[in-house]
Design a protein around this motif. Structure first.
Motif, mmCIF file in Angstrom:
data_model
loop_
_atom_site.group_PDB
_atom_site.id
_atom_site.type_symbol
_atom_site.label_atom_id
_atom_site.label_comp_id
_atom_site.label_asym_id
_atom_site.label_seq_id
_atom_site.Cartn_x
_atom_site.Cartn_y
_atom_site.Cartn_z
ATOM 1 N N ASP A 57 0.866 -0.815 0.294
ATOM 2 C CA ASP A 57 -0.119 0.049 -0.267
ATOM 3 C C ASP A 57 0.989 1.417 0.219
ATOM 4 N N HIS A 58 1.769 1.063 -1.022
ATOM 5 C CA HIS A 58 2.668 2.505 -0.743
ATOM 6 C C HIS A 58 2.451 4.019 -1.529
ATOM 7 N N ARG A 59 2.466 5.284 -1.099
ATOM 8 C CA ARG A 59 2.106 6.713 -0.407
ATOM 9 C C ARG A 59 3.265 7.361 -1.636
ATOM 10 N N CYS A 60 3.809 7.797 -2.610
ATOM 11 C CA CYS A 60 4.816 8.263 -2.743
ATOM 12 C C CYS A 60 4.637 9.700 -3.520
ATOM 13 N N THR A 61 5.718 10.640 -3.346
ATOM 14 C CA THR A 61 5.882 11.788 -3.492
ATOM 15 C C THR A 61 7.150 12.025 -4.115
ATOM 16 N N VAL A 62 6.782 12.758 -5.310
ATOM 17 C CA VAL A 62 8.320 13.035 -5.685
ATOM 18 C C VAL A 62 8.674 14.171 -6.236
ATOM 19 N N ALA A 63 9.405 14.639 -5.778
ATOM 20 C CA ALA A 63 10.359 16.303 -6.051
ATOM 21 C C ALA A 63 11.428 16.164 -7.109
ATOM 22 N N GLU A 64 10.830 17.023 -8.173
ATOM 23 C CA GLU A 64 12.150 17.011 -8.349
ATOM 24 C C GLU A 64 12.949 18.482 -8.090
ATOM 25 N N PRO A 65 14.734 18.455 -8.770
ATOM 26 C CA PRO A 65 15.055 19.307 -8.280
ATOM 27 C C PRO A 65 15.062 20.786 -8.452
ATOM 28 N N ASP A 66 15.340 21.529 -7.259
ATOM 29 C CA ASP A 66 15.558 22.725 -7.055
ATOM 30 C C ASP A 66 16.653 23.345 -6.898
ATOM 31 N N ASP A 67 16.470 24.392 -7.219
ATOM 32 C CA ASP A 67 17.782 26.025 -7.217
ATOM 33 C C ASP A 67 18.686 25.416 -5.622
ATOM 34 N N GLY A 68 17.966 24.799 -4.832
ATOM 35 C CA GLY A 68 18.191 24.568 -3.587
ATOM 36 C C GLY A 68 18.313 25.812 -2.675
ATOM 37 N N ASN A 69 17.104 27.049 -2.695
ATOM 38 C CA ASN A 69 17.053 28.040 -2.312
ATOM 39 C C ASN A 69 16.509 28.378 -0.830
ATOM 40 N N GLY A 70 15.784 26.813 -1.029
ATOM 41 C CA GLY A 70 14.755 26.308 0.135
ATOM 42 C C GLY A 70 14.954 26.124 1.504
ATOM 43 N N GLU A 71 15.145 27.128 2.741
ATOM 44 C CA GLU A 71 16.016 27.129 3.909
ATOM 45 C C GLU A 71 15.658 25.487 4.506
ATOM 46 N N ASP A 72 14.248 24.644 4.440
ATOM 47 C CA ASP A 72 13.421 23.850 5.244
ATOM 48 C C ASP A 72 13.870 22.689 4.020
ATOM 49 N N ASP A 73 14.637 22.358 3.248
ATOM 50 C CA ASP A 73 14.864 21.994 2.011
ATOM 51 C C ASP A 73 16.221 21.038 2.343
ATOM 52 N N PRO A 74 16.130 19.677 3.218
ATOM 53 C CA PRO A 74 16.965 18.581 3.461
ATOM 54 C C PRO A 74 18.421 17.650 2.562
ATOM 55 N N ALA A 75 17.236 17.965 0.611
ATOM 56 C CA ALA A 75 18.198 17.943 -0.193
ATOM 57 C C ALA A 75 19.472 19.168 -1.320
ATOM 58 N N GLU A 76 20.392 18.123 -1.253
ATOM 59 C CA GLU A 76 21.308 19.033 -1.798
ATOM 60 C C GLU A 76 20.537 19.941 -3.230
ATOM 61 N N PRO A 77 21.359 21.169 -3.314
ATOM 62 C CA PRO A 77 20.734 21.666 -4.591
ATOM 63 C C PRO A 77 20.555 20.504 -5.918
ATOM 64 N N GLY A 78 20.107 20.119 -7.174
ATOM 65 C CA GLY A 78 19.933 19.632 -8.241
ATOM 66 C C GLY A 78 19.823 17.731 -7.669
ATOM 67 N N GLU A 79 19.785 17.822 -6.948
ATOM 68 C CA GLU A 79 18.304 16.938 -6.098
ATOM 69 C C GLU A 79 18.108 15.908 -6.445
ATOM 70 N N TRP A 80 16.876 14.683 -6.522
ATOM 71 C CA TRP A 80 15.371 14.125 -6.523
ATOM 72 C C TRP A 80 15.380 14.012 -4.961
ATOM 73 N N ARG A 81 13.961 14.204 -4.798
ATOM 74 C CA ARG A 81 13.486 13.927 -3.536
ATOM 75 C C ARG A 81 12.377 12.949 -3.662
ATOM 76 N N LEU A 82 12.595 11.561 -2.789
ATOM 77 C CA LEU A 82 10.898 10.984 -2.453
ATOM 78 C C LEU A 82 10.699 10.959 -0.722
ATOM 79 N N ALA A 83 9.099 11.129 -0.707
ATOM 80 C CA ALA A 83 9.155 11.009 0.049
ATOM 81 C C ALA A 83 7.681 9.414 0.328
#
Length: 148
Positions: free
Chosen positions: A81-107
């Motif tokens: 029963d999988h639930r996924c949210t895929v986020a494309e890379p951003d410019d890394g300016n988000g202060e609460d963003d744990p990913a590095e700039p250019g990284e794809w993220r999945l929760a």
């Protein structure tokens, strides 16, 4: 979203389509569950969450599926029963963003069905062999081979 299991030599493959990358990742994960057990109880098992980051969309799918196999082995559950949210890379300016700039993220989250409650076949690993992840017209398509 849909998925189909495909015979593949001594392995098993999952072919999936969906309207969004998030739904596609969930469909492939559902295919992994189906490849692991012919039937899964509709209830039971606690949900768990996970996050994954990677340098490309394909690496994110690979790492996500690999992580599900790891969680199965460590927690002794079949993720379902999988639930996924895929986020494309951003410019890394988000202060609460744990990913590095250019990284794809999945929760993601999954319901962990105790292995004792299912007749599960062991999926050893996800492979890059023949992996496809692409947009086709109005939908997303994936093909993933698992080593059994």
């Amino acid at each position: 979203m849909t998925y189909d299991l495909r015979d593949h030599t001594a392995d098993v493959a999952v072919e999936a389509t969906a309207e969004t990358p998030s739904a596609l990742f969930a469909a492939v994960a559902d295919g992994l569950t189906a490849a692991s057990a012919e039937s899964v109880p509709a209830t039971g098992g606690e949900r768990f969450e996970l996050t994954v980051t990677a340098e490309s969309r394909e690496a994110l799918l690979f790492d996500y599926l690999d992580r599900l196999i790891y969680e199965r082995d460590v927690r002794l559950v079949l993720p379902a029963d999988h639930r996924c949210t895929v986020a494309e890379p951003d410019d890394g300016n988000g202060e609460d963003d744990p990913a590095e700039p250019g990284e794809w993220r999945l929760a993601a989250s999954a319901r962990g069905v105790p292995l004792g409650a299912v007749a599960a076949r062991e999926i050893k690993a996800v492979t890059y062999s023949e992996m496809a992840l692409e947009r086709r017209g109005d939908e997303w398509y994936a093909y993933v081979v698992f080593d059994v």
